[in-house]
Design a protein around this motif. Structure first.
Motif, short mmCIF file in Angstrom:
data_model
loop_
_atom_site.label_atom_id
_atom_site.label_comp_id
_atom_site.label_asym_id
_atom_site.label_seq_id
_atom_site.Cartn_x
_atom_site.Cartn_y
_atom_site.Cartn_z
N PHE A 141 0.86 -1.19 0.00
CA PHE A 141 0.00 0.00 0.00
C PHE A 141 0.89 1.23 0.00
O PHE A 141 1.87 1.30 0.74
CB PHE A 141 -0.92 0.00 1.22
N TRP B 192 3.78 0.67 2.74
CA TRP B 192 3.47 -0.24 3.84
C TRP B 192 3.29 -1.65 3.28
O TRP B 192 2.65 -1.81 2.23
CB TRP B 192 2.18 0.17 4.55
N ASP C 138 -2.01 -5.20 3.10
CA ASP C 138 -3.06 -5.20 2.09
C ASP C 138 -4.29 -4.50 2.68
O ASP C 138 -4.86 -4.96 3.68
CB ASP C 138 -3.43 -6.62 1.68
N VAL C 139 -4.66 -3.40 2.08
CA VAL C 139 -5.81 -2.63 2.56
C VAL C 139 -7.07 -3.20 1.95
O VAL C 139 -7.20 -3.26 0.71
CB VAL C 139 -5.67 -1.14 2.19
N GLN D 8 -10.67 -3.51 0.38
CA GLN D 8 -11.52 -2.60 -0.36
C GLN D 8 -12.89 -2.51 0.31
O GLN D 8 -13.40 -3.50 0.84
CB GLN D 8 -11.68 -3.08 -1.81
N LYS E 41 -10.66 6.28 1.89
CA LYS E 41 -10.24 6.64 3.25
C LYS E 41 -11.37 6.49 4.25
O LYS E 41 -11.13 6.14 5.41
CB LYS E 41 -9.71 8.07 3.26
N SER F 111 -6.01 0.91 -5.30
CA SER F 111 -5.54 1.82 -4.28
C SER F 111 -4.80 2.98 -4.94
O SER F 111 -3.75 2.79 -5.55
CB SER F 111 -4.59 1.09 -3.32
#
Length: 404
Positions: free
Chosen positions: A2, A184, A187-188, A190, A319, A401
């Motif tokens: 990310f 980073w 894994d963000v 979704q 966000k 992202s």
């Protein structure tokens, strides 16, 4: 992985500004030289085999390979021996300049962009450090290769959990800036469809119209500033070309353009946060922005900045955990959101949607936003159904992202 991009204003000394200016000029020369090599190679292959031009022809041996990023990067070492001033610039910075040219050609082939152009004196305004060593940022200072420590105004803290991977130095009318790309190893997730949904229709009469009845008039950032901009440009034309007064007048014009762009971006950011309040899903039209910018109302479409607004709205949704998706934009103003009947094409002067089939009437833009909402909910329903059946659903391109 990310990534986030942090922007800070640099506070370089006069000596460091001199180095920045020299590096930009060296990058410009490398860019133009590499572009000239590629252009000559292409022209040498454009003539017929059995005939040549009566005027002139580019002759390059047939076994000469096509100039690419890799073979041009390999020749940088030999070129530095011929031009010692290139040795003052970090090698990776020059390599990134060649990679920038490679991206321009890829955009020409794949995205139908124009042929890359040569950069005039002063038109190269940025260079990139692709790799930074550890502990390169300490106490509002950044350590750049071959330059040393440079102070910057740290308007917000950089999380210690991230790793600074790149530094992008940019020259603007208001000063020098650095864009730090922080990475980073996470894994963000979704956002998934949830909560209340809203559809958005954009236009020139009303900048946005939402499916719940909200309409906002379009602010004319550039059009309203044209009178002052005309005055500043007239002052530039009256100065002697190349004089210090001419450069000062040009800088005032550039600062005013930057002020207009910042006002537009600030308004888009505030509006995106207002839209994301108390909603869980946002649907917008997938417009052909390039086609709109080339139409008869292209000037006003560019002033509105629909593309920038969609990007900022997508970042805000990410966000704040709001689901964002683009839907088909065809015939949104011709379909009735109540019964789905095609009411036919409307003139621009018709500002009210009236359906003769079911009798539904509403503001034209609001009705189009409701059609966007219906299409978005249909797409979300299909996605949820596939997830329930255990089928894999890939993340659309609109949900990658972004770097912000």
């Amino acid at each position: 992985m990310f990534h986030l991009t942090y922007e800070f204003k640099l506070k370089p000394t006069r000596a460091q500004i001199g180095i920045f200016e020299d590096w930009l000029e060296q990058c410009r020369r490398v860019y133009n030289y590499a572009l000239c090599e590629r252009k000559d190679w292409i022209k040498s292959r454009s003539c017929r085999i059995n005939a040549c031009s009566l005027h002139s022809e580019y002759i390059i041996p047939a076994d000469t390979p096509r100039p690419t990023y890799f073979n041009q990067s390999e020749r940088l070492t030999q070129v530095k021996k011929k031009y010692p001033e290139l040795s003052t610039v970090a090698a990776q910075v020059l390599q990134q300049t060649l990679k920038r040219l490679e991206k321009a050609f890829v955009a020409m082939w794949e995205l139908k962009h124009g042929f890359p152009r040569f950069k005039k004196l002063g038109k190269m305004r940025s260079f990139v450090f692709p790799l930074l060593k550890g502990n390169s940022i300490q106490k509002r200072r950044i350590k750049l290769p071959k330059i040393g420590w440079v102070k910057f105004h740290q308007s917000r803290e950089i999380p210690d959990s991230g790793v600074v991977k790149q530094a992008h130095i940019i020259k603007r009318a208001s000063g020098w800036y650095v864009l730090l790309i922080v990475q980073w190893n996470v894994d963000v997730p979704q956002p998934i469809p949830h909560g209340e949904a809203v559809g958005i229709d954009v236009g020139l009469t009303s900048f946005i119209a939402t499916s719940n009845g909200l309409t906002l008039k379009r602010p004319r950032f550039f059009v309203d500033a044209q009178s002052k901009l005309k005055l500043l440009q007239k002052r530039v034309s009256r100065k002697r070309i190349g004089s210090n007064n001419s450069k000062k007048a040009q800088k005032k014009v550039a600062k005013f353009h930057e002020y207009i762009a910042r006002c537009r971006k600030d308004w888009h950011s505030k509006l995106s946060h207002q839209i994301c309040n108390d909603v869980g899903m946002v649907f917008v039209e997938n417009l052909n922005l390039v086609g709109l910018s080339r139409g008869i109302l292209g000037k006003h479409c560019l002033d509105a900045g629909f593309g920038q607004f969609f990007n900022i709205l997508q970042q805000t949704c990410l966000k704040r955990g709001v689901y964002f998706q683009k839907v088909d934009s065809r015939k949104t103003s011709q379909i009735c959101p109540n019964c789905g009947t095609d009411t036919g094409k409307k003139e621009l002067s018709e500002r009210t949607h009236i359906c003769l089939n079911c009798g539904y009437s509403n503001d034209r833009d609001v009705a189009a936003a409701q059609v966007v909402l219906v299409r978005g909910l249909a797409a979300v329903g299909h996605t949820v159904k596939m997830l329930a059946e255990g089928k894999f659903v890939g993340i659309p391109k609109t949900q990658e992202s972004p770097n912000f």
